[in-house]
Design an enzyme around this catalytic site. Structure first.
Site, mmCIF file in Angstrom:
data_model
loop_
_atom_site.group_PDB
_atom_site.id
_atom_site.type_symbol
_atom_site.label_atom_id
_atom_site.label_comp_id
_atom_site.label_asym_id
_atom_site.label_seq_id
_atom_site.Cartn_x
_atom_site.Cartn_y
_atom_site.Cartn_z
ATOM 1 N N GLU A 55 0.842 -1.207 0.000
ATOM 2 C CA GLU A 55 0.000 0.000 0.000
ATOM 3 C C GLU A 55 0.871 1.248 0.000
ATOM 4 O O GLU A 55 2.080 1.196 0.195
ATOM 5 C CB GLU A 55 -0.910 0.039 1.232
ATOM 6 C CG GLU A 55 -2.367 -0.301 0.969
ATOM 7 C CD GLU A 55 -3.102 0.756 0.154
ATOM 8 O OE1 GLU A 55 -2.481 1.774 -0.248
ATOM 9 O OE2 GLU A 55 -4.293 0.557 -0.119
ATOM 10 N N ASN A 60 -10.387 4.329 1.109
ATOM 11 C CA ASN A 60 -9.417 4.251 0.017
ATOM 12 C C ASN A 60 -9.619 5.395 -0.973
ATOM 13 O O ASN A 60 -10.505 6.236 -0.809
ATOM 14 C CB ASN A 60 -9.556 2.914 -0.727
ATOM 15 C CG ASN A 60 -8.662 1.829 -0.153
ATOM 16 O OD1 ASN A 60 -7.468 2.036 0.057
ATOM 17 N ND2 ASN A 60 -9.246 0.667 0.124
ATOM 18 N N ASP A 106 -9.794 0.674 -4.917
ATOM 19 C CA ASP A 106 -8.770 0.733 -3.860
ATOM 20 C C ASP A 106 -8.073 2.088 -3.981
ATOM 21 O O ASP A 106 -8.725 3.102 -4.201
ATOM 22 C CB ASP A 106 -7.814 -0.455 -3.994
ATOM 23 C CG ASP A 106 -7.205 -0.860 -2.657
ATOM 24 O OD1 ASP A 106 -6.549 -0.010 -2.023
ATOM 25 O OD2 ASP A 106 -7.372 -2.013 -2.237
#
Length: 278
Positions: free
Chosen positions: A12, A134, A184
């Site tokens: 991430e 997100n 995302d």
């Protein structure tokens, strides 16, 4: 195409540091910050960053925000956020020098999270009842922000005032739930196009400022694309983190690039990540 083979359980938060000319990214579940040159381990979850100076980052951590010194590895608490059952997730600096980040349940508890903004010493909880925050990113002129709750599949857009605080209520800008897509992390390029990693679809999809789908970049061998960032000397390389999370042994064998970090050159031109003002 593969930029780094270190497999992340949950990759991430890629960040191209404009002063260092270096990419940083996280493996949230393994509590690690990676760079091209080294890795740092933490006692709690870390997930996203903004740059303060050449050697200092602002990190979204399990308990709030911390200042991290890259040279010494020292951590300095900045502000607490969230609860004992939450951790940080997606985050990004806005054009005004603030830092937005999301919190979510460590076990993905429904509605346990929130979206926050820290700006010049002030922390505000902007939106509550979020399950998986997100897609935090900002238009090139800084007049609007995007974000999503992945569990709902809708990307929101909200107008910002001159100081970067929300002005009015967020509106649904892009509905991906109808297509069964899971939004995302996201980043906006110099032309205002929205690049969204789509969990489970193995791609980063590009949408125009009007929300119309334009094209997509696939992450072969890695279905769980998690977050994009533009970087490289001319900001024309698209970096994409991916994840192994929720994949059993058979799935990991079938998708051998999962968890690795990708780089796609010449895709589009990004914008330099804004400096966080402290």
């Amino acid at each position: 195409m593969i930029f780094d083979t270190r497999a992340c359980e949950l990759g991430e938060g890629p960040l191209w540091h404009p002063l260092r000319g270096e990419l940083f990214w996280f493996d949230i579940l393994n509590r690690t910050l990676h760079s091209q040159k080294q890795s740092w381990s933490f006692s709690g979850y870390v997930s996203a960053a903004g740059w303060i100076s050449r050697d200092a980052l602002l990190l979204a951590s399990e308990t709030g925000l911390i200042r991290f010194d890259l040279a010494s590895g020292s951590e300095t608490p900045v502000v607490k956020a969230g609860t004992s059952v939450t951790r940080s997730n997606d985050g990004r600096a806005d054009r005004q020098g603030g830092f937005w980040f999301g919190t979510m349940g460590k076990k993905t508890e429904k509605g346990a999270g929130a979206i926050w903004r820290w700006y010049r010493g002030e922390l505000r909880q902007l939106y509550t009842g979020v399950t998986i925050p997100n897609a935090i990113c900002f238009t090139p002129d800084g007049t609007a922000a995007h974000f999503t709750d992945t569990s709902l599949g809708q990307v929101m857009k909200v107008a910002l005032d001159a100081q970067g605080w929300p002005r009015g209520e967020p509106e649904a800008w892009l509905d991906l739930a109808r297509a069964g897509l899971n939004p995302d992390g996201a980043v906006i390029d110099a032309e205002g196009r929205f690049w969204n990693a789509q969990w489970g679809a193995g791609r980063v999809a590009c949408y125009g400022p009007d929300g119309v789908f334009l094209n997509a970049v696939e992450t072969p061998g890695a279905p769980h694309a998690s977050c994009p960032a533009f970087g490289g000397a001319d900001l024309t390389t698209l970096y994409v983190t991916t994840a192994l999370e929720h994949m059993d042994a058979e799935a990991r064998t079938r998708h051998p690039a999962s968890g690795q970090t990708f780089a796609f050159k010449g895709v589009a031109r990004g914008l330099p990540e804004a400096q966080v003002i402290v």
